[in-house]
Scaffold this motif. Structure first.
Motif, PDB file in Angstrom:
ATOM      1  N   SER A  23       0.398  -1.034   0.145  1.00 53.87           N
ATOM      2  CA  SER A  23      -0.627   0.058   0.012  1.00 53.87           C
ATOM      3  C   SER A  23       0.772   0.872  -0.430  1.00 53.87           C
ATOM      4  O   SER A  23       1.881   1.021   0.289  1.00 53.87           O
ATOM      5  CB  SER A  23      -0.459   0.061   1.382  1.00 53.87           C
ATOM      6  N   GLY A  24       0.443   2.055  -0.303  1.00 53.86           N
ATOM      7  CA  GLY A  24       1.067   3.844  -0.397  1.00 53.86           C
ATOM      8  C   GLY A  24       2.050   3.779  -2.082  1.00 53.86           C
ATOM      9  O   GLY A  24       1.810   2.656  -2.601  1.00 53.86           O
ATOM     10  N   THR A  25       2.486   4.713  -2.170  1.00 51.02           N
ATOM     11  CA  THR A  25       3.542   4.910  -2.738  1.00 51.02           C
ATOM     12  C   THR A  25       5.179   4.418  -2.291  1.00 51.02           C
ATOM     13  O   THR A  25       5.414   4.925  -1.604  1.00 51.02           O
ATOM     14  CB  THR A  25       3.626   6.803  -3.743  1.00 51.02           C
ATOM     15  N   ALA A  26       5.640   4.400  -3.549  1.00 50.20           N
ATOM     16  CA  ALA A  26       7.175   3.836  -3.459  1.00 50.20           C
ATOM     17  C   ALA A  26       8.103   4.341  -4.661  1.00 50.20           C
ATOM     18  O   ALA A  26       7.112   4.210  -5.465  1.00 50.20           O
ATOM     19  CB  ALA A  26       7.617   2.297  -3.145  1.00 50.20           C
TER      20      ALA A  26
ATOM     21  N   SER B  40      11.175   5.571 -11.096  1.00 55.20           N
ATOM     22  CA  SER B  40       9.962   5.960 -11.319  1.00 55.20           C
ATOM     23  C   SER B  40       9.263   5.987  -9.972  1.00 55.20           C
ATOM     24  O   SER B  40       9.610   5.611  -9.181  1.00 55.20           O
ATOM     25  CB  SER B  40       9.025   5.145 -12.494  1.00 55.20           C
ATOM     26  N   GLU B  41       7.542   6.580 -10.180  1.00 56.45           N
ATOM     27  CA  GLU B  41       7.062   5.685  -8.814  1.00 56.45           C
ATOM     28  C   GLU B  41       6.094   5.026  -8.765  1.00 56.45           C
ATOM     29  O   GLU B  41       5.326   4.715  -9.919  1.00 56.45           O
ATOM     30  CB  GLU B  41       6.109   7.431  -8.168  1.00 56.45           C
ATOM     31  N   VAL B  42       5.369   4.029  -8.314  1.00 56.16           N
ATOM     32  CA  VAL B  42       4.138   3.531  -8.291  1.00 56.16           C
ATOM     33  C   VAL B  42       2.619   3.687  -7.191  1.00 56.16           C
ATOM     34  O   VAL B  42       3.892   3.649  -6.353  1.00 56.16           O
ATOM     35  CB  VAL B  42       4.711   1.789  -8.641  1.00 56.16           C
ATOM     36  N   GLU B  43       2.286   2.856  -7.372  1.00 55.19           N
ATOM     37  CA  GLU B  43       0.572   2.861  -5.889  1.00 55.19           C
ATOM     38  C   GLU B  43       0.878   0.817  -6.132  1.00 55.19           C
ATOM     39  O   GLU B  43       0.249   0.518  -6.852  1.00 55.19           O
ATOM     40  CB  GLU B  43      -0.393   3.518  -7.085  1.00 55.19           C
ATOM     41  N   LEU B  44       1.791   1.543  -4.909  1.00 56.19           N
ATOM     42  CA  LEU B  44       1.741  -0.195  -4.333  1.00 56.19           C
ATOM     43  C   LEU B  44       0.725  -1.441  -4.474  1.00 56.19           C
ATOM     44  O   LEU B  44       0.168  -2.450  -4.668  1.00 56.19           O
ATOM     45  CB  LEU B  44       2.470  -0.551  -2.998  1.00 56.19           C
ATOM     46  N   ASP B  45      -0.533  -0.818  -4.639  1.00 52.13           N
ATOM     47  CA  ASP B  45      -1.436  -1.608  -4.068  1.00 52.13           C
ATOM     48  C   ASP B  45      -2.458  -1.596  -5.188  1.00 52.13           C
ATOM     49  O   ASP B  45      -3.602  -2.455  -5.700  1.00 52.13           O
ATOM     50  CB  ASP B  45      -2.893  -1.017  -3.234  1.00 52.13           C
TER      51      ASP B  45
ATOM     52  N   ALA C 279       0.020  -1.686  -8.548  1.00 51.21           N
ATOM     53  CA  ALA C 279       1.493  -1.272  -8.863  1.00 51.21           C
ATOM     54  C   ALA C 279       0.971  -2.985 -10.517  1.00 51.21           C
ATOM     55  O   ALA C 279       0.712  -3.740 -10.323  1.00 51.21           O
ATOM     56  CB  ALA C 279       2.524  -2.007  -8.642  1.00 51.21           C
TER      57      ALA C 279
ATOM     58  N   ARG D 152      10.185   3.541   0.165  1.00 48.98           N
ATOM     59  CA  ARG D 152       8.783   4.940   1.008  1.00 48.98           C
ATOM     60  C   ARG D 152       9.277   5.341   1.957  1.00 48.98           C
ATOM     61  O   ARG D 152      10.299   4.541   2.596  1.00 48.98           O
ATOM     62  CB  ARG D 152       7.254   3.977   0.881  1.00 48.98           C
TER      63      ARG D 152
END
Length: 573
Positions: free
Chosen positions: A532-535, A550-555, A557, A572
């Motif tokens: 969950s969250g951004t990494a 880059s960045e990903v939304e873990l929930d 991705a 994160r």
């Protein structure tokens, strides 16, 4: 549980005669002697038996959802043995008295360890009932712990190892956890000071802080036998102390190899000690010296300690200790001061340890599978997987198995070697397969291409940067029945995962700030689950070159492409 006892075979798994029932924590035990049982934790029972002669503790568990039987031996994990399989004998010099029956979900259906190193143990499926039977046997006194708590098998084994280890381990020098270069596969017996110094210098540039010089330094013979062991004169390393100083000036620690038990029949030592033979290893051109005699122990201690005391080396690679472990032992003759071989081995190793640490408190000692008994922990600073040249999966399984039973002792890989044409991606995979151990490398570093050197340097940097997580954090290997296709180490803020098959990676642990995923599979698509969250994402290839940021939304991705031999790093807040 090491040596197979071929003359004991129990075709229908009967209970041994004269045992009486003992009930504890849901276990129906059968015991001999004066036996008691107590619960020491939820699902963990300690059973103690004392008496005359052989004592035995035996029990069965339902073999339901079972997937693997685990031991710390080479090729010890996998299939479920039958109850009529020959038992195995452990001793101070061979094996470790620990095992586990593992079920679906990587839980331990039953894990067991004996307190003493010298036991006879059997385990296997009872065909008539579908149960799994365990028994442990020893003379005089016997204590075992039995864990049926249903936890992850690695946690059960870690607790059993901790039970062994209270006040037992040697002080571990920091250098024992640093990547090392070995001369064995790259040079075999063709040892010269110039070759050693060249590899030490090249290795230091890549991140190898220790060099281990193997067989060949004590003889001009190159036929790979052991007839010249025993004198331990530095025939191939003239002016040894000056040579060691030059290696030290590079910033590299130096260990040297000894085949401890062997007195070669072409050595001067054979004329002195040839009559003290525990066994005749004629096919090796040597005898196995009998450590029950103080003359043998004093001689071998003086020979080994000389490397540290006189030549300034930083430790010893002590090989073939398991050759002292024998099912049949001759009666000691006049002059022996130990009734048992194990006692003689322990006195010998203790004397060597005292001498070398008196000369250098940071002195190191390497042992090797299968002599991994916790009884040896006071005398060893690292233990290496036994030889499996150019076999990455086998190296992975052996190092993980060792990690699960070695307690505080650093685990080293077997030496990594490869063909000169090996691509950097596969070199990276060799290193990823031993990610949770200390890597040893044994190739000619001068012959490596730029791309090969970049892969070595990048991954050795990962080992060094994340040492605490990779070597000291909680280890959670998955699917021992499949050879550990996914292995995870969980530290305080860093989680490291090595992926050897196209399996998803669990990102649900709430504590990580850094998640490392090393990809040793040909499938590049790394799928994250449970996060969950951004990494922030960084992907590097096998040579450490950044191929994505880059960045990903873990929930939600999508799979993240990671090249074979590459590293995915997620961070994160």
């Amino acid at each position: 549980m090491s040596e197979t006892v071929n003359d004991i075979w129990e075709p229908h798994a009967p209970a041994a005669a004269g045992l009486r029932p003992l009930h504890a924590e849901g276990l129906d035990l059968r015991v001999s002697g004066a036996a008691t049982a107590r619960t020491v934790a939820d699902g963990v029972v300690e059973v103690n038996a004392e008496g005359e002669g052989e004592l035995r503790i035996e029990w069965r568990v339902p073999c339901v959802d079972a997937t693997a039987f685990w031991t710390p031996e080479p090729r010890g994990t996998g299939w479920l043995p039958a109850a009529w399989s020959a038992p195995r004998r452990t001793s101070l010099a061979g094996g470790a008295p620990i095992a586990a029956l593992i079920g679906t979900g990587d839980v331990a259906l039953c894990a067991v360890a004996a307190e003493r190193p010298d036991v006879l143990a059997g385990a296997g499926v009872v065909e008539e009932t579908g149960e799994f039977r365990f028994w442990v046997q020893a003379a005089g006194r016997l204590t075992v712990r039995i864990d049926t708590s249903g936890r992850h098998f690695a946690r059960c084994l870690a607790d059993l190892s901790a039970w062994w280890g209270s006040g037992r381990a040697a002080d571990i020098p920091e250098a024992a956890r640093r990547p090392a270069y070995s001369t064995w596969y790259s040079m075999h017996q063709d040892i010269t000071p110039e070759r050693v110094e060249t590899q030490a210098a090249l290795g230091k540039e890549l991140g190898l802080d220790v060099i281990i010089v193997d067989d060949g330094w004590m003889t001009a013979d190159r036929t790979r036998g052991y007839a010249h062991c025993g004198d331990w004169e530095p025939v191939s390393l003239p002016d040894t102390a000056a040579h060691v100083r030059r290696v030290h000036e590079l910033g590299v620690r130096y260990l040297i190899w000894y085949a401890l038990p062997f007195i070669g029949k072409d050595s001067a030592a054979y004329q002195k000690l040839g009559r003290y033979a525990l066994a005749d290893a004629a096919h090796l051109g040597a005898i196995v010296a009998d450590p029950r005699y103080p003359e043998v122990r004093d001689f071998l201690t003086d020979r080994l300690a000389r490397a540290v005391e006189e030549w300034g080396m930083d430790g010893l690679k002590v090989d073939f200790v398991d050759c002292f472990a024998r099912a049949e032992v001759p009666e000691p003759g006049p002059g022996a001061d130990c009734a048992g071989v194990d006692e003689g081995v322990e006195r010998l190793l203790a004397a060597v340890r005292r001498r070398i640490t008196a000369a250098n408190p940071e002195a190191m000692v390497e042992h090797r599978q299968p002599y991994v008994s916790p009884g040896l922990w006071p005398y060893v600073t690292m233990v290496r997987a036994t030889d499996c040249p150019l076999s990455p999966q086998e190296n992975r399984q052996r190092t993980v198995d060792l990690r699960l039973a070695a307690g505080p002792v650093p685990v080293h890989s077997d030496m990594l070697m490869w063909h000169p044409a090996e691509p950097p991606e596969q070199i990276a995979c060799h290193l990823i397969n031993v990610l949770f151990a200390v890597p040893q490398i044994s190739v000619d570093l001068a012959a490596q291409s730029t791309a090969q050197r970049e892969a070595i340097a990048f991954w050795l940097g990962v080992f060094r940067t994340h040492l605490d997580t990779l070597q000291l954090a909680e280890l959670r290997p998955a699917r021992p029945d499949l050879g550990y296709p996914l292995v995870t180490a969980v530290g305080e803020e860093t989680v490291a995962v090595a992926r050897y098959a196209a399996l998803p990676v669990d990102a649900s642990d709430p504590g990580w700030r850094t998640l490392l995923v090393a990809n040793a599979d040909a499938d590049p698509d790394v799928r994250l689950t449970g996060g969950s969250g951004t990494a922030a994402v960084t992907v590097q290839d096998a040579r450490g070159r950044i191929v994505r940021q880059s960045e990903v939304e873990l929930d939600r991705a999508e799979p993240i492409p990671v090249p074979r031999g590459g590293l995915l790093t997620l961070r994160r807040d």
